[in-house]
Design a protein around this motif. Sequence first.
Motif, PDB file in Angstrom:
ATOM      1  N   ILE A 124       0.890  -1.172   0.000  1.00  9.42           N
ATOM      2  CA  ILE A 124       0.000   0.000   0.000  1.00  9.42           C
ATOM      3  C   ILE A 124       0.919   1.211   0.000  1.00  9.42           C
ATOM      4  N   LYS A 125       1.072   1.846  -1.155  1.00  9.17           N
ATOM      5  CA  LYS A 125       2.023   2.940  -1.285  1.00  9.17           C
ATOM      6  C   LYS A 125       1.298   4.260  -1.564  1.00  9.17           C
ATOM      7  N   LYS A 126       1.749   5.298  -0.858  1.00  7.77           N
ATOM      8  CA  LYS A 126       1.139   6.614  -1.028  1.00  7.77           C
ATOM      9  C   LYS A 126       1.693   7.280  -2.276  1.00  7.77           C
ATOM     10  N   THR A 127       0.818   7.981  -3.012  1.00  2.00           N
ATOM     11  CA  THR A 127       1.248   8.705  -4.202  1.00  2.00           C
ATOM     12  C   THR A 127       2.076   9.920  -3.813  1.00  2.00           C
ATOM     13  N   GLN A 128       2.792  10.470  -4.769  1.00  2.00           N
ATOM     14  CA  GLN A 128       3.680  11.595  -4.476  1.00  2.00           C
ATOM     15  C   GLN A 128       2.932  12.803  -3.938  1.00  2.00           C
ATOM     16  N   ASP A 129       1.716  13.017  -4.414  1.00  2.00           N
ATOM     17  CA  ASP A 129       0.944  14.163  -3.912  1.00  2.00           C
ATOM     18  C   ASP A 129       0.321  13.894  -2.547  1.00  2.00           C
ATOM     19  N   GLY A 130       0.461  12.654  -2.039  1.00  2.00           N
ATOM     20  CA  GLY A 130      -0.034  12.315  -0.708  1.00  2.00           C
ATOM     21  C   GLY A 130      -1.539  12.195  -0.602  1.00  2.00           C
ATOM     22  N   LYS A 131      -2.245  12.131  -1.736  1.00  2.00           N
ATOM     23  CA  LYS A 131      -3.710  12.131  -1.709  1.00  2.00           C
ATOM     24  C   LYS A 131      -4.319  10.739  -1.912  1.00  2.00           C
ATOM     25  N   HIS A 132      -3.520   9.801  -2.416  1.00  2.00           N
ATOM     26  CA  HIS A 132      -4.055   8.476  -2.714  1.00  2.00           C
ATOM     27  C   HIS A 132      -3.075   7.381  -2.281  1.00  2.00           C
ATOM     28  N   TYR A 133      -3.598   6.166  -2.224  1.00  2.00           N
ATOM     29  CA  TYR A 133      -2.776   4.965  -2.046  1.00  2.00           C
ATOM     30  C   TYR A 133      -2.885   4.112  -3.303  1.00  2.00           C
ATOM     31  N   ILE A 134      -1.771   3.470  -3.662  1.00  2.00           N
ATOM     32  CA  ILE A 134      -1.758   2.516  -4.764  1.00  2.00           C
ATOM     33  C   ILE A 134      -1.532   1.143  -4.155  1.00  2.00           C
ATOM     34  N   ILE A 135      -2.460   0.204  -4.427  1.00  2.00           N
ATOM     35  CA  ILE A 135      -2.433  -1.113  -3.801  1.00  2.00           C
ATOM     36  C   ILE A 135      -2.096  -2.172  -4.824  1.00  2.00           C
ATOM     37  N   ASN A 136      -1.164  -3.050  -4.467  1.00  2.05           N
ATOM     38  CA  ASN A 136      -0.788  -4.171  -5.326  1.00  2.05           C
ATOM     39  C   ASN A 136      -0.639  -5.433  -4.482  1.00  2.05           C
ATOM     40  N   GLY A 137      -1.134  -6.551  -5.030  1.00  4.30           N
ATOM     41  CA  GLY A 137      -1.000  -7.826  -4.341  1.00  4.30           C
ATOM     42  C   GLY A 137      -2.014  -8.828  -4.843  1.00  4.30           C
ATOM     43  N   VAL A 138      -1.828 -10.071  -4.420  1.00 10.08           N
ATOM     44  CA  VAL A 138      -2.775 -11.140  -4.748  1.00 10.08           C
ATOM     45  C   VAL A 138      -3.193 -11.798  -3.436  1.00 10.08           C
ATOM     46  N   LYS A 139      -4.487 -11.832  -3.206  1.00  9.06           N
ATOM     47  CA  LYS A 139      -5.032 -12.459  -2.005  1.00  9.06           C
ATOM     48  C   LYS A 139      -5.847 -13.685  -2.420  1.00  9.06           C
ATOM     49  N   TRP A 140      -5.896 -14.689  -1.554  1.00 13.33           N
ATOM     50  CA  TRP A 140      -6.735 -15.850  -1.874  1.00 13.33           C
ATOM     51  C   TRP A 140      -7.419 -16.388  -0.632  1.00 13.33           C
ATOM     52  N   PHE A 141      -8.398 -17.290  -0.873  1.00 10.08           N
ATOM     53  CA  PHE A 141      -9.302 -17.770   0.165  1.00 10.08           C
ATOM     54  C   PHE A 141      -9.991 -16.598   0.854  1.00 10.08           C
ATOM     55  N   ILE A 142     -10.450 -15.651   0.044  1.00  4.93           N
ATOM     56  CA  ILE A 142     -11.140 -14.469   0.571  1.00  4.93           C
ATOM     57  C   ILE A 142     -12.631 -14.786   0.633  1.00  4.93           C
ATOM     58  N   THR A 143     -13.097 -15.103   1.817  1.00  2.00           N
ATOM     59  CA  THR A 143     -14.465 -15.564   2.027  1.00  2.00           C
ATOM     60  C   THR A 143     -15.486 -14.479   1.712  1.00  2.00           C
ATOM     61  N   MET A 193      -5.277  -5.718   3.818  1.00  2.00           N
ATOM     62  CA  MET A 193      -4.109  -5.549   4.670  1.00  2.00           C
ATOM     63  C   MET A 193      -2.845  -5.684   3.827  1.00  2.00           C
ATOM     64  N   GLY A 194      -1.973  -4.678   3.924  1.00  2.00           N
ATOM     65  CA  GLY A 194      -0.723  -4.690   3.184  1.00  2.00           C
ATOM     66  C   GLY A 194       0.320  -3.828   3.863  1.00  2.00           C
ATOM     67  N   GLN A 195       1.509  -3.822   3.306  1.00  2.00           N
ATOM     68  CA  GLN A 195       2.622  -3.072   3.880  1.00  2.00           C
ATOM     69  C   GLN A 195       2.616  -1.623   3.395  1.00  2.00           C
ATOM     70  N   THR A 196       2.697  -0.694   4.352  1.00  2.88           N
ATOM     71  CA  THR A 196       2.880   0.722   4.014  1.00  2.88           C
ATOM     72  C   THR A 196       4.307   1.156   4.299  1.00  2.88           C
TER      73      THR A 196
END
Length: 822
Positions: A560-579, A592-595
């Motif tokens: 979970i990374k914040k954009t340069q302008d500090g207004k948004h987050y960019i999320i990347n990842g693969v989750k599984w067994f998401i009920t 849930m991810g790393q900031t």
Amino acid sequence: MFNVEAFAKYLSQNVHVFNKTNNNHHTTSLSLQSIVQFSDGQSNPSFKVVIQLAPTTTSSKDQQQQVNTIELVLRKKPPGKLLPSAHDIYREYAIMKSLHSIGFPVPNMYLYCRETEVIGTEFYLMEFVRGRIFKDATFTQMHKVVGGGVSDAKGPDQLTADDRREMMIDFVKTLSRLHSVNFRDFELLNGLYKQAASSLNNNNGQKKENYYERQITTWTRQYVASETHENETMNRLIKWLPQNIPQETLTESSCITHGDYKFDNVIFHPTENRVIAVLDWELSTLGHPIADLAYSCMYYHFPRMPGFTGLKDVNFQKTGILTEAECLNLYTTFAKRKPIDKWHFYLAFSIFRLVGITQGVYKRYKQGNASSDYALQVGLLAGSLSDVAWELIVNSEKDNLTVSDSGLNFGLSTKALRLKEKLEKFMNEHIYPGEKIFENQIHEMKDKWDTPPILEELKEKAKKEGLWNFFLVHHHPTEHLTNVEYAVLAEIMGRSFIAPEVFNCNAPDTGNMEVLMKFGTPEQKEKYLKPLLDGKIRSCFSMTEYNNSSSDATNVRSTIKKTQDGKHYIINGVKWFITGAGDKRCKFTIFMGQTNPEHPSVHHRQSMVLIPLDAPGVKLERAAITFGLDDAPSGHWSITFDNVKVPVSNLIFEEGQGFNIAQARLGPGRIHHAMRMIGLAERTFEQMVRRAKARKTFGKTLSQHAIIQQYIGESRIDIEQARLLVLKAAYMIDKVGAKHARAEIAMIKIAVPRATKRVADRAIQVFGAEGLMTSPADYTSPIEESAFSIARVWIGARQLQLADGPDEVHLINLAKQQISKL
């Protein structure tokens, strides 16, 4: 800062104050040289002010020689909206002015200004005392600004064990000296403390108010006013403290208490090991002396935390730092009083007040008017500190806290019994008959991921009857339940695979609603929590990752990374067994991810954000097939998050708090599965017994065969043991909180699925091939009129041995807890 020009003008108009102080009776000009704010301090902001006084009637040569530089400290209220009765700087000014007159070590007071138009708030000016202020009792950090200009001041590196010991002794001695001062000797304080003195010394026949009653009420009010998220242990302290005030406090005389007596509020002489000034009297009042002592000693129970240095792991013998017991003995000797009973109460009370302070700091940070750059760091300590206080109580009270006079009490209140009766009636009239309708509608649908209409019909009926959102326990809108009471209701709901959703008590929505209730912003609650509580939408929780042991939340690698302008987050990842992700009513997920993957603490690298499932970059890949089932219409899905963009307002609580939120989510919610599974086990048992009584083999009913009787007997034992363990875990959570019921929670996470699986396995054996059916539509037995699959019970129990962490993790944690006790 503030209007410096207006401040300089005010100083010039009051130059006589400084003339008198410096024995200068000539006409004097005043010039403001500098104003610098001190970086520390979470309450009232402080500034170092340097002024120069010069005679106006002397020659230029004489004037140069007679210029007098005076160093001052300005204390003011913080800007913005403040809590009622907080930040009373006049109290500070009055107590220090009075104590200075009798030689008690406090700075000299110059003036107090009530006129807010000068710098925007009230303020006072006092002497700048040169000396040493240490961050804490480890004496490892010293404020250089205070020692500046004192060339031979002894810094931390020069201190010996004897130095530290002498300074701590004088620290305790100074406190005992304060408590011996009679406030009635000061006219200024008589006026300031008139109301407190009246309530604490009531002679008109009314009940005398106890200092701790007054303080608990005040700080509870302050905490509630600044509360930004739910803190379970703080709620427990609020209930426990007023009910456990030591009787001896009712008979002792009141004295002046400092209210915030700790090492960073005293100044030591530059070279000598003695206190020369006590600062920060904002919380001073008439009260009980042990409150001050406990406040200065509570640090013995704190570990080292970010932005906070505790004394729990200090080597006292090597460093010369006094132990807690030595501090208590010294104080009682200096104060000539008997040893202190119920010390854990005073410590818990002190930490309770500190939590109120840190929560206020955090609230000011959220409002944008905090006094220090460290406000966020300090404010986030509130939860950890309240946990320490509650642990002190639990460890000291032990069985007195968790066992009633008649032992463990699993009785139900009248309201819970009423709800139980209504729930059982609804199950019989609507849920069990509705199961067949649900299965038929599933098979008739073109898209198995569509919602069978019967679910929404039953939900509306349940809501109208008030059978809704039981899982919220203390937050239920009309019926406030204990966890024990909810466990009984959850077992009833758990008898059916469709019932939990009908009553809006289904996972993972229950956990997500708890997270939003505890940590969500008003906007997040309006957008996401409200429709969940109304049952209008569903949600999922995205934590588990492929090829990663996600039972340890610190292993999560999605970003979970914040954009340069500090207004948004960019999320990347693969989750599984998401009920629940496959349900077409599922509108968002908590991700849930790393900031901050480089954070030194692995428990502060993760955060949680809210992600709408229709956001660009969110892709549901496929449903997991477990034991041949896809669990439509909800399922357990793999989801790809590819550069998903959400506003920073979607962050839950604060960055780096993902692990703590996950732990809070898995408190009481962690046993809801176990509560419901007892219902499945019980219903499976009933089916087995009915089958055994109806089916004949070799000329006898199955129930007449010894091996089947053994199945029935062992199954009854399994269920009763598991149920009692669930009730005990719920009881412990009610009494001492989830953190101190960890052993019981771990045990039921292991025991209940195992017991249910054994019961289901025996039932399958009794039913024969028919017991293997996972589709109730193919279930032909006349024994059960509604659709119910025993095979699915077995599968569910087997899945639960991995959900929320595998059995092995719970066994390891359980073993560690037992080992640490002995």
